[in-house]
Design a protein around this motif. Structure first.
Motif, PDB file in Angstrom:
ATOM      1  N   ASN A 287      43.693  -9.002  -6.839  1.00 49.94           N
ATOM      2  CA  ASN A 287      43.932  -9.646  -5.540  1.00 49.94           C
ATOM      3  C   ASN A 287      44.148 -11.151  -5.692  1.00 49.94           C
ATOM      4  O   ASN A 287      44.939 -11.761  -4.964  1.00 49.94           O
ATOM      5  N   GLU A 288      43.455 -11.763  -6.658  1.00 52.02           N
ATOM      6  CA  GLU A 288      43.585 -13.210  -6.870  1.00 52.02           C
ATOM      7  C   GLU A 288      44.975 -13.598  -7.371  1.00 52.02           C
ATOM      8  O   GLU A 288      45.463 -14.695  -7.084  1.00 52.02           O
ATOM      9  N   ASP A 292      50.632 -15.234  -6.481  1.00 48.20           N
ATOM     10  CA  ASP A 292      51.484 -15.774  -7.541  1.00 48.20           C
ATOM     11  C   ASP A 292      52.500 -14.730  -8.019  1.00 48.20           C
ATOM     12  O   ASP A 292      53.637 -15.068  -8.363  1.00 48.20           O
ATOM     13  N   PHE A 293      52.085 -13.473  -8.028  1.00 49.84           N
ATOM     14  CA  PHE A 293      52.974 -12.390  -8.438  1.00 49.84           C
ATOM     15  C   PHE A 293      54.168 -12.283  -7.475  1.00 49.84           C
ATOM     16  O   PHE A 293      55.296 -12.018  -7.880  1.00 49.84           O
ATOM     17  N   TYR A 340      52.759  -3.522  -3.994  1.00 44.52           N
ATOM     18  CA  TYR A 340      51.865  -2.437  -3.560  1.00 44.52           C
ATOM     19  C   TYR A 340      50.605  -2.463  -4.427  1.00 44.52           C
ATOM     20  O   TYR A 340      50.659  -2.538  -5.647  1.00 44.52           O
ATOM     21  N   GLY A 341      49.449  -2.371  -3.758  1.00 46.79           N
ATOM     22  CA  GLY A 341      48.192  -2.315  -4.493  1.00 46.79           C
ATOM     23  C   GLY A 341      47.207  -3.373  -4.040  1.00 46.79           C
ATOM     24  O   GLY A 341      47.481  -4.103  -3.082  1.00 46.79           O
ATOM     25  N   PRO A 342      46.053  -3.425  -4.745  1.00 47.87           N
ATOM     26  CA  PRO A 342      45.680  -2.668  -5.938  1.00 47.87           C
ATOM     27  C   PRO A 342      45.456  -1.174  -5.635  1.00 47.87           C
ATOM     28  O   PRO A 342      44.925  -0.820  -4.589  1.00 47.87           O
ATOM     29  N   TYR A 343      45.866  -0.344  -6.579  1.00 51.84           N
ATOM     30  CA  TYR A 343      45.639   1.099  -6.500  1.00 51.84           C
ATOM     31  C   TYR A 343      45.220   1.583  -7.890  1.00 51.84           C
ATOM     32  O   TYR A 343      45.512   0.952  -8.909  1.00 51.84           O
ATOM     33  N   TYR A 349      43.345  -0.185 -12.537  1.00 53.89           N
ATOM     34  CA  TYR A 349      43.792  -0.625 -11.216  1.00 53.89           C
ATOM     35  C   TYR A 349      45.081  -1.409 -11.406  1.00 53.89           C
ATOM     36  O   TYR A 349      45.237  -2.159 -12.370  1.00 53.89           O
ATOM     37  N   ARG A 350      46.030  -1.246 -10.450  1.00 52.11           N
ATOM     38  CA  ARG A 350      47.375  -1.765 -10.662  1.00 52.11           C
ATOM     39  C   ARG A 350      47.931  -2.475  -9.427  1.00 52.11           C
ATOM     40  O   ARG A 350      47.595  -2.128  -8.292  1.00 52.11           O
ATOM     41  N   LEU A 351      48.790  -3.444  -9.712  1.00 49.55           N
ATOM     42  CA  LEU A 351      49.656  -4.072  -8.711  1.00 49.55           C
ATOM     43  C   LEU A 351      51.086  -3.792  -9.138  1.00 49.55           C
ATOM     44  O   LEU A 351      51.448  -4.064 -10.290  1.00 49.55           O
TER      45      LEU A 351
END
Length: 732
Positions: A287-288, A292-293, A340-343, A349-351
């Motif tokens: 999430n942090e 930036d992503f 989409y995410g995090p999932y 766990y992924r973004l």
């Protein structure tokens, strides 16, 4: 001097005695740690004794290394996992015992391998298959590149180079070490192979047995049946005594004979799993970086610097067929730039960010002509010269020349030259081919052609490409994913170890062990019949330390905490010790024995109670069961559709003294007692022998091959049983 002389006179004997004691102590100490260690101490240095011959740890470790090297070589596997190592360790022990037993038999029978045979095994045209297939990094090295055949002269040349130019041919020494291991294995196995072949060569199936087998396959029947399950009688109504259990073992000795000492345990596993705090830590980290992503211009660099999954970033386009994520539908519906995410997926766990969306074919068939400017990084012609050569090729095509003819004259791509320049690529392969080539192959249209310039080292030059056909055109997405692996933190691992250690410390008796398991609702598992030569326990995987503990403690003792890899901590309780020979009733086998004896007694009660029924319908009504039918009972098969493996039912079905349309006595089967009625039997006669000669010959060959395979499978364990083997568990 007077003082020194006084000391000599008064204390000389004492000093001499001290020196003598020190020397004896030094000698004993050195001997106990050297080759005389077993004489001066209770510690044994060998791993086992086969027919009186000790196998020391060095010999065992050398053989184990040999097996691991050969496995890695012929399976092209550089890193062996714990499960494979454990499997190989067991194979080494079994093979060493078998070899020792066979060597004695060969000595008695006069089976030898002559010097000429040994030479042929290594250096002859009919060399052992392991020699012929000797390879490094997946490449067979004794193959003549001109004839593509095995060439033993290469072996002679290689061995000569080992002596004359070792730094040139084998600077690490790895090649020579592997080759020596192969030779050692082949030489050692030669007599064993002859012994095995002797049994295989003795297999013979007479024609009358083949015809009988074929006749059985042509014999079919239809039956009706009622199955009365053993559960029709409550377990509490059938008492089983220890005498009955012992009698059952005596009647079925072969099922309960131990060829090796065994041990059984009950254990509690404290699995090392990530905690909720570990999950929160991974999610918070993603999430942090989400903002930036979303704004980064260099997605590839950003992902590769943040992700913990080496396969997170790929330039491939994914469609519904190739996008295997369980979130594929959701991701494919998002607009470009959306995250989409995090999932959670596949242990992390992924973004995921959608970087592009297009409509693309799932596969593209193209043909091309390549004129190189570079080959293996070296310039072969100037850009101008390459362009001029390509212009000549394109001019011929424009004039009506056949594409494959122009390919043979001009193209410098050896991979497609013999195929008329054709390639078929899937969408997932697109990132693996040159960008300019891949862009046109998938984004051009069927029938279009284009000249592209490629600048990479592998295919640098000009490519003239034609798109022949494309299939599976559909929406596709390009994604970038940042993954944070969900792994237990040090604090989580320490907490789990603390729980396991507390359990082991407080429950040192079998009574306390069982009581705490019940009180805390822990899952108690079993590891039964573990042999001294095993390296794994079912359910635990590689667990040699646990096995060593099992063979060094008494029934009822509770183990310390064992850590098995990064997966779990284990605390075990030894429940049974079985020495070589006929097993006795114990905690490990009691439940199975009681079930089998109880089923036998239930079968007698059911058969007696319902054996006088006039019809299956009456029997079904009185038992609360149903009448069922099977029309596919075959004499050659013990398996019956809808019933399963029931050889007694098959045998009784084809018993000629059992008349059709009558009710059989109760037949004990798997899970219940069967009462059957034969509706009909059909025996299709075989054609005359002269019309069956070829078929019978083929059937005989198949039967003999099956019997040879069976003999090969059971020969090792059968012969090894005759060997007198003593194991030292602690030294494996």
């Amino acid at each position: 001097m007077a003082v020194i002389q006084t000391i000599r006179n008064k204390y000389g004997k004492i000093a001499g005695g001290v020196i003598a004691v020190a020397l004896v102590g030094f000698i004993v100490s050195d001997a106990s740690s050297g080759s005389f260690g077993e004489f001066f101490s209770n510690r044994q240095s060998h791993v086992m004794k086969i027919n009186g011959r000790k196998v020391d740890q060095k010999e065992y470790q050398m053989r184990l290394k040999e097996y691991e090297t050969l496995y890695a070589m012929f399976n092209n596997s550089k890193n062996l996992d714990d499960a494979t190592r454990a499997q190989l360790s067991e194979q080494v022990v079994q093979q060493m015992v078998y070899e020792a037993a066979v060597e004695e038999q060969c000595d008695k029978l006069g089976i030898i391998t002559s010097d000429a045979e040994k030479k042929e095994l290594i250096y002859g045209m009919n060399a052992d298959p392991l020699v012929r297939q000797f390879q490094i990094d997946g490449q067979q090295i004794f193959i003549n590149r001109e004839t593509n055949q095995f060439d033993p002269q290469i072996i002679t040349y290689m061995e000569k180079q080992f002596v004359e130019a070792p730094q040139k041919i084998d600077p690490s020494g790895k090649l020579r070490e592997q080759w020596e291991m192969v030779k050692s294995y082949v030489m050692r196995s030669s007599r064993v192979n002859k012994y095995n072949a002797m049994f295989g060569g003795a297999i013979y199936v007479p024609s009358f047995l083949t015809k009988r087998s074929m006749q059985d396959q042509n014999s079919t029947a239809s039956i009706k049946y009622v199955k009365v399950p053993y559960t029709a009688i409550a377990d509490n109504d059938v008492k089983v005594t220890d005498d009955e259990l012992n009698d059952y073992i005596k009647k079925h000795e072969s099922l309960f004979r131990n060829d090796q000492p065994t041990r059984s345990i009950e254990y509690v596993s404290f699995d090392i799993n990530a905690s909720s705090a570990d999950t929160a830590r991974a999610v918070d980290a993603l999430n942090e970086m989400k903002a930036d992503f979303a704004t980064t211009k260099d997605v590839k660099t950003f992902v590769n610097s943040k992700t913990e999954d080496a396969n997170s970033y790929t330039e491939a386009y994914l469609n519904k067929r190739t996008f295997t994520s369980r979130n594929a539908d959701t991701l494919m519906s998002l607009p470009v730039g959306e995250i989409y995410g995090p999932y959670y997926e596949n242990g992390s766990y992924r973004l995921t960010k959608i970087t592009d969306k297009r409509v693309l074919p799932d596969s593209s068939k193209v043909r091309h002509i390549l004129v190189r400017t570079k080959a293996q990084g070296n310039e072969v012609r100037t850009d101008t010269a390459a362009k001029q050569k390509m212009d000549s090729a394109m001019a011929l095509l424009k004039a009506g020349a056949k594409f494959d003819s122009v390919v043979r004259i001009f193209s410098e791509d050896d991979g497609s030259k013999d195929k008329g320049g054709e390639y078929t690529f899937t969408l997932t392969q697109r990132p693996t081919i040159s960008k300019e080539f891949g862009d046109f192959a998938f984004e051009g249209k069927t029938g279009e052609s284009k000249l592209v310039k490629v600048s990479n080292d592998a295919y640098a030059g000009y490519h003239y490409i034609e798109v022949i056909e494309q299939h599976g055109t559909a929406p596709a997405v390009q994604i970038a994913t940042i993954a944070k692996n969900l792994i237990p933190s040090d604090s989580t691992v320490n907490a789990i170890y603390g729980k396991a250690n507390e359990f082991a410390g407080k429950n040192t008796t079998p009574e306390a062990f069982d009581a705490t398991v019940k009180k805390e609702n822990l899952q108690k598992r079993m590891g039964d019949g573990v042999k001294v030569t095993n390296f794994t326990i079912q359910g635990l995987g590689s667990s040699r330390e646990v096995i060593r503990w099992m063979f060094d403690h008494k029934v009822g003792e509770v183990s310390p905490v064992f850590q098995l890899g990064d997966e779990r901590y284990v605390v075990a309780k030894l429940t049974a010790i079985e020495e070589k020979g006929i097993a006795k009733v114990n905690a490990a086998n009691r439940q199975l024995l009681e079930q089998r004896v109880r089923e036998e007694k239930k079968a007698e009660l059911i058969a007696k109670k319902y054996g006088s029924s006039a019809s299956l319908e009456a029997l079904a009504q009185s038992t609360g069961q149903t009448v069922q039918q099977s029309d596919s009972v075959t004499l050659a098969a013990a398996y019956i559709p809808n019933l399963g493996y029931e050889p007694k039912v098959v045998g009784y079905t084809f018993n000629q003294s059992f008349q059709p349309n009558t009710v059989s006595p109760g037949l004990k089967g798997q899970g219940g007692v069967y009462f059957i009625t034969v509706l009909n039997r059909t025996v299709n006669p075989l054609p005359p022998d002269n019309a069956m000669e070829g078929i019978i010959r083929m059937q005989r060959q198949q039967q003999e091959m099956q019997m040879k395979n069976t003999v090969s499978q059971v020969l090792q364990q059968t012969v090894a049983k005759k060997a007198d083997v003593e194991y030292v568990p602690a030294n494996f």
